[in-house]
Scaffold this active site. Sequence first.
Site, PDB file in Angstrom:
ATOM      1  N   ASP A 302    -139.308  70.864  20.401  1.00  0.00           N
ATOM      2  CA  ASP A 302    -139.176  72.085  21.184  1.00  0.00           C
ATOM      3  C   ASP A 302    -140.496  72.854  21.054  1.00  0.00           C
ATOM      4  O   ASP A 302    -141.351  72.531  20.215  1.00  0.00           O
ATOM      5  CB  ASP A 302    -137.971  72.924  20.732  1.00  0.00           C
ATOM      6  CG  ASP A 302    -137.507  73.857  21.867  1.00  0.00           C
ATOM      7  OD1 ASP A 302    -138.302  74.113  22.789  1.00  0.00           O
ATOM      8  OD2 ASP A 302    -136.359  74.334  21.825  1.00  0.00           O
TER       9      ASP A 302
HETATM   10  C1  BGC Z   1    -136.535  76.130  24.733  1.00  0.00           C
HETATM   11  C2  BGC Z   1    -136.354  74.773  25.357  1.00  0.00           C
HETATM   12  C3  BGC Z   1    -137.231  74.642  26.580  1.00  0.00           C
HETATM   13  C4  BGC Z   1    -138.670  74.870  26.152  1.00  0.00           C
HETATM   14  C5  BGC Z   1    -139.658  74.726  27.296  1.00  0.00           C
HETATM   15  C6  BGC Z   1    -137.988  76.458  24.514  1.00  0.00           C
HETATM   16  O1  BGC Z   1    -138.145  77.780  24.139  1.00  0.00           O
HETATM   17  O2  BGC Z   1    -135.822  76.184  23.522  1.00  0.00           O
HETATM   18  O3  BGC Z   1    -135.004  74.591  25.698  1.00  0.00           O
HETATM   19  O4  BGC Z   1    -137.064  73.386  27.158  1.00  0.00           O
HETATM   20  O5  BGC Z   1    -138.775  76.180  25.637  1.00  0.00           O
HETATM   21  O6  BGC Z   1    -139.554  75.744  28.185  1.00  0.00           O
END
Ligand code: BGC
Length: 776
Positions: A302
């Site tokens: 993530d």
């Molecule tokens: C989120 C993810 C997301 C990623 C990219 C993160 O803050 O937890 O679910 O895919 O950002 O935007």
Amino acid sequence: MKPIIATQKASAPARKIPVFVIALTFALAFSFIPLSFSQNPSPTPPGDQAVHQRIDSLLKAMNLDEKIGQLSQLFDFRTEKAIDDAVTKGRVGSLLFVTDPSEINRLQHLAVDQTRLHIPLIFGFDVIHGFRTIFPVPIAMAASWDPAAVTQAQTIAAKEARSVGIDWAFAPMLDIARDPRWGRIVEGSGEDPYLGSAMAAAQVHGFQGDFIGSPDHILACMKHFAGYGAAIGGRDYDEAYLPETLLYNVYLGPFHAAVKAGVGSAMSAYLDLNDVPATGNRWLLQDVLRDQWKFAGFVVSDANSVKSLAKHGFAKDVEEAGLRAFNAGLNMEMAIGFTAFSRSLPAAAQRGEISEKQIDDAVRPILEMKIRLGLFDHPYVDVARSRQILSTPEHRTAALHTAERTAVLLRNEGNLLPLNKSAYKKIAVVGPLADSQLDTLGSWVFQEDLQETVTVLAGLRYKLGSQVELGYAPGVQIRRTFPSFFDEIIHLKAPPVWTPEQSKSEMSKAVALARSSDLTILVLGEAQNMSGEGASRESLDLPGREEQLLEAVAAPETPVVLVLLNGRPLNIKWAAQHVPAILEAWYPGTQGGNAVANLLFGDAIPGGKLPITWPRDVGQLPIYYAHNTTQSPENQGKRYWEEESTPLYPFGYGLSYSTFRFSNLKLGRTEIKPGETIHASVDVENTGAATADEVAQIYIHQQSGSTSRPVRELKGFERITLASHEKKTVHFSLGNDELTYWSTARKDWVEEPATFDIWAGGNSNAELHSTFVIAK
Ligand code: BGC
């Protein structure tokens, strides 16, 4: 007036695609050089052998930096000049947050034309519930109990995204959530592993199509692996503690289902799971995902979660963080600015702490997905075609029908709904969400055409035309106490805050409007930034002064319908006693207002069911139907002295404008041996006057075993449409998958000899009962 299904205006003119001379020159020397401009891969998958040969020859030609580059993914908010440089030098294998097709082509040209080995970028994005056409939020899609509709929605989302050059969705989110204080409950399928698994597979099929690289489809990414939904106290990003019984029997289930459905990538979660951060958790990423489940795709972190390992008090610095995530089994690091991998892996490889083979193994599935997606052969997008695809009217029609299928009718005293157009001269529409386009959509929307979004007020206007006088008053304003970081990303322009005098007068206007109307439609709930990432709550009350507005407007003299726009169950205890009709519309998307109008006036009939137990109040959390029977089960509903401990509405619940009778629960056999399948059937009859949908649900309970088992577990469902007085027999099979569970006592998956209860009905309180036995 007919509901308007508006279409998208053409987007910005396409940039001219530069002539592809360099690549063509090298095409003879390298078989992996792209030859086509249009990103529409082949209708059949390439053979495995061909794919692996291609990977082998690439890996042979790549140097260490190029390999580590493939493991790096950077955010591109178009403010970073360094991105072009990183792409040109082959130091990045993937970008996220680029959505303009011309810009994607430009960046792809940098990667393909200017790097030594012409390896294309893979572009990722959060395509969560639509791209241009916004579908209802995922929790709503789960409420449809209709995997086919969900597959269709994600197929359309994939097609729109792919048309602009996005190859990879960071979805589906498969986190089981049993605590609605957690804002991201809106992004998942609710509390249940069986429903969650069905929705997981449906979404993977929607995004990826029949195989990875199906034309007009994209790579799916199951997230957040794992345990994120169990964040303690419902506080986003906080740690989770999950015993193995919950991990194996509940939280990991939908992920395993996605792997079985062929998902090509996974995202590690932000949080510590049982004290080990998921991004550095080798047990999760290697032992479970690859060794036990044979997952063959790649894992991305993530955002910034590798660097965060240093903040978790896990790794001593960013360099160690990179190394530990890599050794745990992470393939790709998602980061802003720079990756920890780029700081740690080259040196670690030089010191001999990691081998070339380890690096090759990490790069391999990334190259494989790029090949399978057709990026080597068709790296560019046709900008004109994308404009056409984004404005497809059928996509808006599908969004309308999906929204109709996701709404859940919670209450309908005296059959107030469906409304009859000719019964009302003047209708009041009240509430801060009734005419807010953004709040009709929900979180994770960036590329929608906001102007096209139909609010509830607009939907009612289209439906009623000049036939009925429609008045509107927002009544109150709602806003977060602490802003959301998404507000900046979407450039949210919040209206000025009302003065105390304005607040008073707006409330009075709303009440007066309601008093002078024959019917009030109240549209309450949460603004879109109140639900989603970084949107946890310590209360489930209607935000701001919405409850006051509700209680002031809902006078017994005028009928009131409450329409909820939200992504989590809210405290509606008062409404559940005093407001005759309550429709849970969730965040219904681009066509939300038309769907709500159709549902309220009977042009569509609600058939959605809750994918989550609806608590009475926040103090009951966590609450879920599949709890165990323990001491004094007869008092299960009276665990608190001041309030019932049963939910306000049970899991699987939802009303219709028709009524249904379940009968004749039949079992093929009453006794089976472990490994055998038991067949069950039940008759469902529409006993009302309208053609409508019911969701037949099957629950079981294992009466004894090596461990206690939940009082009920969903093990089958089917949404069916029945004409008035039509009766259908619905069939279910319970086999090894349904009857096996992880026993903490035996440390194994077991199917145990025992007597089982089985119930069939329209929600988790189903009463039609029988038993069967698994004999030794
Ligand atoms: C989120 C993810 C997301 C990623 C990219 C993160 O803050 O937890 O679910 O895919 O950002 O935007």
